[in-house]
Design a protein around this motif. Structure first.
Motif, PDB file in Angstrom:
ATOM      1  N   TRP A   7     138.817  45.705 -53.819  1.00 54.31           N
ATOM      2  CA  TRP A   7     138.323  46.925 -54.467  1.00 54.31           C
ATOM      3  C   TRP A   7     136.878  47.229 -54.095  1.00 54.31           C
ATOM      4  CZ3 TRP A   7     141.698  49.971 -57.061  1.00 54.31           C
ATOM      5  CH2 TRP A   7     142.946  49.413 -57.338  1.00 54.31           C
ATOM      6  N   LEU A   8     136.307  46.381 -53.239  1.00 54.43           N
ATOM      7  CA  LEU A   8     134.919  46.559 -52.843  1.00 54.43           C
ATOM      8  C   LEU A   8     134.838  47.185 -51.456  1.00 54.43           C
ATOM      9  CD1 LEU A   8     133.358  43.205 -54.105  1.00 54.43           C
ATOM     10  CD2 LEU A   8     133.858  45.309 -55.370  1.00 54.43           C
ATOM     11  N   ALA A   9     133.629  47.512 -51.044  1.00 49.47           N
ATOM     12  CA  ALA A   9     133.420  48.169 -49.752  1.00 49.47           C
ATOM     13  C   ALA A   9     133.484  47.149 -48.615  1.00 49.47           C
ATOM     14  CB  ALA A   9     132.068  48.877 -49.741  1.00 49.47           C
ATOM     15  N   ALA A  10     133.685  47.658 -47.420  1.00 52.59           N
ATOM     16  CA  ALA A  10     133.673  46.796 -46.235  1.00 52.59           C
ATOM     17  C   ALA A  10     132.220  46.522 -45.850  1.00 52.59           C
ATOM     18  CB  ALA A  10     134.422  47.469 -45.095  1.00 52.59           C
ATOM     19  N   GLU A  11     131.485  45.957 -46.788  1.00 53.79           N
ATOM     20  CA  GLU A  11     130.074  45.621 -46.631  1.00 53.79           C
ATOM     21  C   GLU A  11     129.930  44.123 -46.870  1.00 53.79           C
ATOM     22  OE1 GLU A  11     127.266  47.665 -46.321  1.00 53.79           O
ATOM     23  OE2 GLU A  11     128.262  49.611 -46.259  1.00 53.79           O
ATOM     24  N   PRO A  12     128.846  43.519 -46.409  1.00 51.28           N
ATOM     25  CA  PRO A  12     128.668  42.089 -46.657  1.00 51.28           C
ATOM     26  C   PRO A  12     128.707  41.758 -48.148  1.00 51.28           C
ATOM     27  CG  PRO A  12     127.099  42.857 -45.015  1.00 51.28           C
ATOM     28  CD  PRO A  12     127.772  44.079 -45.560  1.00 51.28           C
ATOM     29  N   VAL A  13     129.460  40.736 -48.484  1.00 53.21           N
ATOM     30  CA  VAL A  13     129.509  40.198 -49.845  1.00 53.21           C
ATOM     31  C   VAL A  13     128.744  38.880 -49.814  1.00 53.21           C
ATOM     32  CG1 VAL A  13     130.994  39.287 -51.674  1.00 53.21           C
ATOM     33  CG2 VAL A  13     131.733  41.287 -50.350  1.00 53.21           C
TER      34      VAL A  13
END
Length: 494
Positions: A20-26
């Protein structure tokens, strides 16, 4: 769960939430908020399965294709847990690093908002969104929060109630977001609705009415509607005076804001009258070094500089003498033109080599100006700089540097780091340090001030190019620095 059945339960839980999160660094700490055991192997397991790209800090990136597949497989599983994890990651209000964490989670929250519906929201999710909006507003980054701000309003309307005070606060925040994003007309209309709605439901004395009214006054000013802005700010002055007293910070700031509006409207004399009265009250009530006091004093100095009118750079010696003769006999407060003419005459005397007479005029200008318009006024700062240059011409470089250093402290505090008079004084200090071979101090000063000099004068200025070119080698000579500075048109001439 086709394709994910071989994963362990912790890896599936982490994947269901991260989808459910963005394709950004976690980052690692956000991964651990998504699942407490993320650092114990689930990330490595997902990486071995080719579902995530591991990061150097123990975090990961989940590509959009893998996230889409995971949501198709798991359905809404993980949706609510993901936003709760974002809230947990943000931590306690006011905790160290809160703003940095807010900026990290923003793209993930925007993605979550885009994938979900307001009807599916819940209280904790709405409060997280509102907290992020407020944090970004405080950082002057409200424009990036627009989708979140619009969503939190709708969520509160559904789940809290359209007339609940919390919902009205989110609408007020939305108005500020629109304002920071450049949608000032929409922002003003939204703020007007908030004031009307909250006043009708909770009364005129509800604090949110006055917070929003303060913002509305600034919006009107940005729209060029100065009469409306002035009316709103006068209401604020009256309200804060009645509620908190004339020396309260909110009251003082409302008076300052009224002066700002009047100056923008071309009513400079009225603005100066307000600043002349309230600047000493700022210094008494809040302290001379309080940031609000510094800002207000700087605004007052700028307005006084504007009031000074046409410069005296081209004034002949006869015109200067006539101005001084005519104005010196007038009763009352020293005028800006009188002070400018006195400094101009002193500068001419100095350039003619009549240094004793010039020093007398400079000191008179500093004494009169400090008493009448303040040590931080641009003309008084200018007189100090010129006096320092006079001592340099006498070969008294230690005294010249001492005067310039004192003047720089006052100018930086009162006028700011990019004002012309501040920059002229900085340049003189640099030249004196170079002449005295105090290279460590010189290098540190260049590092401290180069960005401000570029910001104030632009990279095209010859002095700026020379400073940048010689920054590392310190191959600068004070005479050239002063010469480059003196070539810049000023009022009166340096």
């Amino acid at each position: 769960m086709t394709g994910f059945g071989s994963l362990s339960a912790p890896a599936r839980e982490l994947l269901a939430r991260a989808a459910w999160l963005a394709a950004e660094p976690v980052p690692r700490d956000l991964a651990e908020a998504l699942h407490p055991r993320a650092g114990d192997g689930p990330v490595d397991e997902l990486a071995r399965a080719g579902l995530v790209s591991p990061g150097p800090d123990g975090g990961f990136v989940l590509p959009a294709e893998a996230a889409d597949s995971a949501r198709s497989a798991f359905g809404e599983r993980g949706r609510d847990e993901s936003v709760l994890a974002l809230s947990h990651y943000l931590g306690d209000e006011g905790s160290p690093g809160e703003v940095a964490r807010c900026l990290t989670l923003l793209p993930h929250l925007v993605r979550w908002v885009g994938l979900t519906r307001p009807e599916d929201d819940f209280a904790a999710g709405a409060m997280l969104m509102n907290r992020v909006v407020v944090l970004l507003l405080h950082q002057q980054m409200g424009a990036s929060a627009l989708p979140v701000a619009e969503r939190v309003v709708r969520a509160c309307e559904i789940h809290v109630g359209p007339d609940d005070v919390r919902t009205w606060r989110t609408r007020s925040a939305l108005a500020s977001v629109l304002d920071q994003g450049g949608h000032v007309r929409r922002a003003a209309r939204q703020a007007e609705k908030v004031i009307a709605g909250v006043s009708a439901l909770y009364g005129e004395d509800q604090p949110d009415v006055w917070t929003t009214r303060n913002n509305l006054g600034a919006m009107y000013m940005r729209l060029g509607e100065y009469d409306r802005a002035a009316r709103v700010v006068r209401q604020l002055v009256e309200h804060h005076t009645a509620v908190a007293g004339p020396r309260d910070r909110m009251t003082l700031m409302a008076r300052h804001n009224l002066a700002v509006v009047l100056r923008k409207a071309g009513r400079l004399a009225e603005a100066l009258e307000i600043w002349a009265a309230c600047v000493p009250e700022f210094e008494t009530a809040l302290g001379a070094t309080d940031p609000d006091t510094v800002d207000v004093r700087r605004s007052y100095a700028s307005a006084l500089e504007e009031q000074a009118g046409p410069d005296t750079s081209d004034m002949s010696p006869e015109e200067a003498e006539h101005t001084l003769e005519r104005l010196s006999g007038e009763p009352g407060r020293l005028t800006q033109r009188h002070l400018a003419a006195l400094i101009h005459r002193a500068t001419q005397l100095r350039n003619q080599g009549r240094l004793d007479e010039a020093e007398s005029d400079f000191r008179r200008a500093i004494d009169l100006g400090s008493r009448e318009v303040g040590r931080g006024h641009p003309l008084v700062v200018s007189a100090h700089y010129r006096l320092a240059l006079l001592h340099h011409l006498r070969g008294q470089d230690d005294l010249a540097l001492e005067i310039a250093e004192r003047s720089l402290l006052v100018s930086e505090r009162s006028l700011g780091r990019t004002h012309d008079e501040t920059l002229m004084t900085v340049v003189f200090v640099l030249s004196m340090l170079a002449r005295q071979k105090r290279l460590d101090e010189l290098q540190q000063r260049i590092e401290d001030w180069l960005a401000d000099i570029i910001g104030g004068w632009g990279f095209g200025h010859p002095l700026v190019r020379e400073l940048a070119r010689n920054r590392s080698g310190l191959a600068l000579y004070g005479v050239e620095w002063v010469g480059a500075g003196r070539s810049r048109p000023k009022s009166p001439g340096h």
